[in-house]
Design a protein around this motif. Sequence first.
Motif, PDB file in Angstrom:
ATOM      1  N   GLY A 112       7.339   0.109  -9.525  1.00 27.69           N
ATOM      2  CA  GLY A 112       7.065   1.158 -10.491  1.00 27.69           C
ATOM      3  C   GLY A 112       7.656   2.502 -10.138  1.00 27.69           C
ATOM      4  N   GLU A 113       7.077   3.540 -10.725  1.00 26.13           N
ATOM      5  CA  GLU A 113       7.621   4.879 -10.596  1.00 26.13           C
ATOM      6  C   GLU A 113       7.572   5.409  -9.173  1.00 26.13           C
ATOM      7  N   ASN A 114       6.684   4.895  -8.344  1.00 25.21           N
ATOM      8  CA  ASN A 114       6.599   5.381  -6.968  1.00 25.21           C
ATOM      9  C   ASN A 114       7.896   5.149  -6.205  1.00 25.21           C
ATOM     10  N   GLN A 115       8.667   4.141  -6.621  1.00 22.64           N
ATOM     11  CA  GLN A 115       9.958   3.890  -5.984  1.00 22.64           C
ATOM     12  C   GLN A 115      10.921   5.050  -6.211  1.00 22.64           C
ATOM     13  N   TYR A 116      10.737   5.777  -7.275  1.00 25.53           N
ATOM     14  CA  TYR A 116      11.736   6.771  -7.685  1.00 25.53           C
ATOM     15  C   TYR A 116      11.315   8.212  -7.441  1.00 25.53           C
ATOM     16  N   SER A 126       0.813  -1.218   0.000  1.00 30.94           N
ATOM     17  CA  SER A 126       0.000   0.000   0.000  1.00 30.94           C
ATOM     18  C   SER A 126       0.845   1.267   0.000  1.00 30.94           C
ATOM     19  N   GLY A 127       2.174   1.124   0.108  1.00 35.16           N
ATOM     20  CA  GLY A 127       3.062   2.285   0.080  1.00 35.16           C
ATOM     21  C   GLY A 127       3.399   2.856   1.436  1.00 35.16           C
ATOM     22  N   ALA A 128       3.144   2.113   2.512  1.00 33.97           N
ATOM     23  CA  ALA A 128       3.434   2.632   3.858  1.00 33.97           C
ATOM     24  C   ALA A 128       4.926   2.886   4.069  1.00 33.97           C
ATOM     25  N   ARG A 130       2.099  -3.172  -7.382  1.00 38.94           N
ATOM     26  CA  ARG A 130       3.176  -3.169  -8.374  1.00 38.94           C
ATOM     27  C   ARG A 130       3.825  -1.792  -8.485  1.00 38.94           C
ATOM     28  N   GLU A 131       2.986  -0.752  -8.463  1.00 39.79           N
ATOM     29  CA  GLU A 131       3.519   0.607  -8.576  1.00 39.79           C
ATOM     30  C   GLU A 131       4.392   0.953  -7.370  1.00 39.79           C
TER      31      GLU A 131
END
Length: 230
Positions: A223-227, A35-37, A218-219
């Motif tokens: 994906g781009e959220n990592q960067y 979830s991006g936590a 996945r994002e």
Amino acid sequence: MIDVYSWPTPNGHKVHIMLEECGLPYRVIPVDIGSGAQFEHKFLAISPNNKIPALIDPAGPDQRPISLFESGAILLYLAGKTGQMLPSDTAGKYEVLQWLMFQMGSVGPMLGQAHHFRVYAPEKIAYAIDRYSSEAQRLYRVMNTRLAASTYLGGRDYSIADIAVFPWLRSWKNQGVSLSDYPHLKGWFDEVAARPAVQRGLAVLSEQHKPLTGEAARENLFGENQYKRH
């Protein structure tokens, strides 16, 4: 009470198992990486590389709080804190440490790439699958050869080297490997898997485990959220 920021992945399992083996009291704070936590500012303050696990020990060196990220560093810290899972003699310590570094530099990254390209990659790239599957098989041979001559990876005693490697081998099928092809490694794997502390460590957050296959996951993971700047 040690606070562990974690999720049920191989790197998270390393620390859960170590804490259970050492009998240290701890509290788990889930960090849902799907979830991006891991990008939240509170977590980044203790894990600037936005990866789990991370740890805060209020009773650190000189009884002052300490925060740590990177699973290998955490294993070394807990071994030093408790005097467990790492030999005290210099030769024995470095025998273990070389296999811990083997996990950090080879087993984790390479098996992770094999798993990614075989399972998670949106397109199947034959070169990448062959490259990392072959490297996974090579690493399994290295460990099998070692365990033909040694009871444990780090020597005669169970140690942080075994704790670091074991969780990564639980997904051997997704790495293009048949564990039965490596009998010495399989015997070691089965022995470690039967340890009560290992079973308790693997159970931590197990109810929150879920496939990381949705678009949002996945994002956040690949994906781009990592960067992005967080």
